[in-house]
Design a protein around this motif. Structure first.
Motif, PDB file in Angstrom:
ATOM      1  N   TRP A  54     -36.697  25.532  45.568  1.00  0.00           N
ATOM      2  CA  TRP A  54     -35.586  25.823  46.496  1.00  0.00           C
ATOM      3  C   TRP A  54     -35.483  24.742  47.561  1.00  0.00           C
ATOM      4  CZ3 TRP A  54     -31.728  28.864  45.533  1.00  0.00           C
ATOM      5  CH2 TRP A  54     -31.897  29.930  44.660  1.00  0.00           C
ATOM      6  N   TRP A  55     -36.594  24.265  48.059  1.00  0.00           N
ATOM      7  CA  TRP A  55     -36.570  23.239  49.098  1.00  0.00           C
ATOM      8  C   TRP A  55     -36.019  21.923  48.558  1.00  0.00           C
ATOM      9  CZ3 TRP A  55     -41.871  24.070  51.958  1.00  0.00           C
ATOM     10  CH2 TRP A  55     -41.772  25.219  52.746  1.00  0.00           C
ATOM     11  N   VAL A  78     -32.415  24.395  50.246  1.00  0.00           N
ATOM     12  CA  VAL A  78     -32.368  25.780  50.712  1.00  0.00           C
ATOM     13  C   VAL A  78     -33.612  26.026  51.565  1.00  0.00           C
ATOM     14  CG1 VAL A  78     -32.333  28.203  50.041  1.00  0.00           C
ATOM     15  CG2 VAL A  78     -31.056  26.524  48.710  1.00  0.00           C
ATOM     16  N   VAL A  79     -33.405  26.032  52.876  1.00  0.00           N
ATOM     17  CA  VAL A  79     -34.498  26.262  53.821  1.00  0.00           C
ATOM     18  C   VAL A  79     -34.108  27.480  54.638  1.00  0.00           C
ATOM     19  CG1 VAL A  79     -35.849  25.285  55.706  1.00  0.00           C
ATOM     20  CG2 VAL A  79     -34.998  23.799  53.885  1.00  0.00           C
ATOM     21  N   MET A  80     -34.668  28.632  54.249  1.00  0.00           N
ATOM     22  CA  MET A  80     -34.321  29.898  54.905  1.00  0.00           C
ATOM     23  C   MET A  80     -35.594  30.696  55.153  1.00  0.00           C
ATOM     24  SD  MET A  80     -30.910  30.817  52.638  1.00  0.00           S
ATOM     25  CE  MET A  80     -31.381  32.477  52.549  1.00  0.00           C
ATOM     26  N   ALA A  81     -35.449  31.792  55.872  1.00  0.00           N
ATOM     27  CA  ALA A  81     -36.603  32.642  56.194  1.00  0.00           C
ATOM     28  C   ALA A  81     -37.353  33.116  54.948  1.00  0.00           C
ATOM     29  CB  ALA A  81     -36.162  33.826  57.050  1.00  0.00           C
ATOM     30  N   PRO A  82     -36.670  33.568  53.882  1.00  0.00           N
ATOM     31  CA  PRO A  82     -37.428  34.031  52.707  1.00  0.00           C
ATOM     32  C   PRO A  82     -38.337  32.961  52.106  1.00  0.00           C
ATOM     33  CG  PRO A  82     -35.182  34.816  52.555  1.00  0.00           C
ATOM     34  CD  PRO A  82     -35.230  33.862  53.717  1.00  0.00           C
ATOM     35  N   THR A  83     -37.905  31.697  52.138  1.00  0.00           N
ATOM     36  CA  THR A  83     -38.765  30.662  51.571  1.00  0.00           C
ATOM     37  C   THR A  83     -40.035  30.496  52.403  1.00  0.00           C
ATOM     38  OG1 THR A  83     -37.549  28.928  52.759  1.00  0.00           O
ATOM     39  CG2 THR A  83     -36.877  29.388  50.487  1.00  0.00           C
ATOM     40  N   ARG A  97     -34.806  28.883  39.851  1.00  0.00           N
ATOM     41  CA  ARG A  97     -33.797  29.282  40.834  1.00  0.00           C
ATOM     42  C   ARG A  97     -32.857  30.349  40.287  1.00  0.00           C
ATOM     43  NH1 ARG A  97     -34.191  23.626  41.838  1.00  0.00           N
ATOM     44  NH2 ARG A  97     -32.446  23.222  40.442  1.00  0.00           N
TER      45      ARG A  97
END
Length: 124
Positions: free
Chosen positions: A67-68, A72-77, A12
């Motif tokens: 990240w998950w 962190v759950v976002m478009a890049p992931t 990260r």
């Protein structure tokens, strides 16, 4: 005992550098597998290229999972996971059914060439 928390934190912390390496590596290694398959190289050579191309894709999947794990759950992931999944799928296709992939790639190249010729662009 191996401490996974340290590895996850490293992943990260160095996300930009990791992704800056993994995205082009995934694309180039998978392209190499597709070229070897399209040129009908020997199956051991295609298999070796595909297995090599699976390494950065799997690393990217694990990087996204780090990240998950912290929420962190976002478009890049999702985009990175989609890229890794696509590369893995293409490489597994090259291993499992190289003839169908070679046939598809040849048909695709012929279609693109016919569109280029139709547009009036001269090829060497």
């Amino acid at each position: 005992m191996f401490d996974f928390n340290t590895l996850f934190e490293f992943s990260r912390t160095n996300c930009l550098a990791i992704c800056a390496f993994l995205v082009p590596a995934n694309l180039l290694f998978t392209l190499q597998t597709m070229i070897f398959t399209g040129l009908r190289r020997p199956q051991p050579q295609v298999r070796q290229a595909a297995m090599l191309a699976c390494l950065p894709a799997l690393v990217m999947v694990f990087h996204v999972f780090t990240w998950w794990m912290i929420g962190v759950v976002m478009a890049p992931t999702f985009i990175l996971l989609g890229l890794a999944s696509t590369c893995l799928s293409i490489n597994f296709w090259a291993i499992a059914h190289p003839q169908s992939m070679a046939h598809f790639l040849r048909a695709l190249v012929l279609r693109v060439l016919s569109l280029v010729r139709r547009s009036g662009v001269e090829l060497p």
